[in-house]
Design an enzyme around this catalytic site. Sequence first.
Site, PDB file in Angstrom:
ATOM      1  N   SER A 229      55.916  55.156  41.330  1.00 17.17           N
ATOM      2  CA  SER A 229      56.138  53.945  40.549  1.00 17.17           C
ATOM      3  C   SER A 229      55.876  54.202  39.056  1.00 17.17           C
ATOM      4  O   SER A 229      56.434  55.136  38.510  1.00 17.17           O
ATOM      5  CB  SER A 229      55.277  52.824  41.110  1.00 17.17           C
ATOM      6  OG  SER A 229      55.858  51.587  40.818  1.00 17.17           O
ATOM      7  N   HIS A 359      57.622  49.748  48.838  1.00 17.35           N
ATOM      8  CA  HIS A 359      57.449  50.539  47.627  1.00 17.35           C
ATOM      9  C   HIS A 359      56.217  51.439  47.752  1.00 17.35           C
ATOM     10  O   HIS A 359      55.133  50.973  48.103  1.00 17.35           O
ATOM     11  CB  HIS A 359      57.284  49.566  46.454  1.00 17.35           C
ATOM     12  CG  HIS A 359      57.245  50.207  45.103  1.00 17.35           C
ATOM     13  ND1 HIS A 359      58.036  51.278  44.751  1.00 17.35           N
ATOM     14  CD2 HIS A 359      56.519  49.904  43.997  1.00 17.35           C
ATOM     15  CE1 HIS A 359      57.774  51.612  43.489  1.00 17.35           C
ATOM     16  NE2 HIS A 359      56.862  50.788  43.018  1.00 17.35           N
TER      17      HIS A 359
HETATM   18  C1  MCU Z   1      58.412  50.900  39.440  1.00 17.90           C
HETATM   19  O1  MCU Z   1      57.306  50.933  38.571  1.00 17.90           O
HETATM   20  C2  MCU Z   1      56.679  49.749  38.128  1.00 17.90           C
HETATM   21  C3  MCU Z   1      57.651  48.734  37.595  1.00 17.90           C
HETATM   22  O2  MCU Z   1      58.402  49.321  36.529  1.00 17.90           O
HETATM   23  C4  MCU Z   1      56.888  47.519  37.090  1.00 17.90           C
HETATM   24  O3  MCU Z   1      57.774  46.504  36.669  1.00 17.90           O
HETATM   25  C5  MCU Z   1      55.969  46.951  38.132  1.00 17.90           C
HETATM   26  O4  MCU Z   1      55.129  45.965  37.541  1.00 17.90           O
HETATM   27  O5  MCU Z   1      55.147  47.967  38.619  1.00 17.90           O
HETATM   28  C6  MCU Z   1      55.794  49.066  39.199  1.00 17.90           C
HETATM   29  C7  MCU Z   1      54.650  49.904  39.675  1.00 17.90           C
HETATM   30  O6  MCU Z   1      54.095  50.708  38.966  1.00 17.90           O
HETATM   31  O7  MCU Z   1      54.169  49.547  40.893  1.00 17.90           O
HETATM   32  C8  MCU Z   1      53.034  50.148  41.384  1.00 17.90           C
END
Ligand code: MCU
Length: 432
Positions: A229, A359
């Site tokens: 992420s 996710h």
């Molecule tokens: C996918 O990574 C991020 C995303 O860009 C954000 O919008 C969200 O708040 O958090 C994601 C993440 O890091 O999830 C753990």
Amino acid sequence: TVVMLAVAALAFAGAVTVVANTGATPASAAELPAAALVEDEGADCPVTLPGSTPSNAKLPDPFTRINGTRITAKSDWRCRRTEIRKLAEKTVYGEKPGKPTTVTGTVSSSNLTVNVSHNGRSSSFSAKVELPGGTGPFPVVVVLGGFGADTATIKAAGAAVINYDPYAVGKEGTPRNNKQGAFYSIYGATSTTGLLAAWSWGVSRMIDVIETSGGTILKADAVGVTGCSRFGKGAFAIGAFDQRIALTMPIESGSAGAPIFRGIPGEGAQSLSSAYGEQPWLGDAFGSYTGNPNGLPVDTHEIVAMVAPRGLFIMDNPHIANLGPKSASVAALGGAEVYKALGAGANITYWSDVTDGNHCANRAEWKTPLQQNIQKFLLKTGNAAGQIRISGKAAGNLAQWRDWTTPTLSDGPGDPTTTTTTTTTTTTTTTP
Ligand code: MCU
């Protein structure tokens, strides 16, 4: 040996495109390109950045130099890569400075410390180390954040883990004009460099310390990086910006990670302005491009290309459109063209053929390729070919995104601008 299997592009949803990568497959592990010995092999390349670049709805040609000429030899890639790096720093990430005046630190079986000083300022950070079973020195994978990466499989494969807290180097939750963390203590709270480049700088400084630690616990020439992420965004940038990293493994990185910026609006992924505004991940300069990705002189297929020919294993989740998995597949396919041109097509894997839609889930599908990548690029005991396994649920089409072809690069000397070696031999024969 050139492995060339047919592409099974099935037309129904849920199909998986599997491509055994076409680059020349090294005959033995000994022929694999090692990670470089230095952070930036092209540090001496002269680069004059253009004042502006024309708008381009397609992906910029990774093989065409800023001056409009195309590279013709594999050896030309070194300085072309530097152009891409400088353009990416200027417009996307902000500048990642090189090694500070003083970097010291320690490596133990449980901890790594880094102390940095530069221009009268100093800062420090540390990270927990976990060793696998067996006798060292061990290859090591830097794991960002505490979730999503399969540290059990990494250790079982025989690599150590450094638990890197990127927030110690670049904090989230701060406004752009008051950035905090070990990086910003040195370069200033108003530095325009974004968090991803700062996190990247932090890993480079850890490698500096490993290099000077005597090499009995961790190996500096067998370092990988991973994270999921926002930490996948980090892993991607970290691998691109330090050529000492042998294996780069971003997971479900989303906008500001692997997905091509140009594809994000059409795919309906997290918008560029949302990613830019959520955290200062990207550099401040990216603010001019959130509504105009076609104005960018680079795109993320070239960040993929910056990793070439080193090991790259991009893991993605096709079930969440917000992550931009289609756009990430295009970045992988576009960057893979550079891997192929360098004869390293077997060193990149893109894998979004997974069932669990959560996710950052721990996924059974990635265990084997994870082990194989560690064996190939870190332990140097394996030689499995990379794979492009794109889920039919989120399959991008590179042909739609490019108007350039992939050159056959020669093995010989490159253009005179990058290689100037003249050998003159004078033989004098004296007859008695
Ligand atoms: C996918 O990574 C991020 C995303 O860009 C954000 O919008 C969200 O708040 O958090 C994601 C993440 O890091 O999830 C753990």
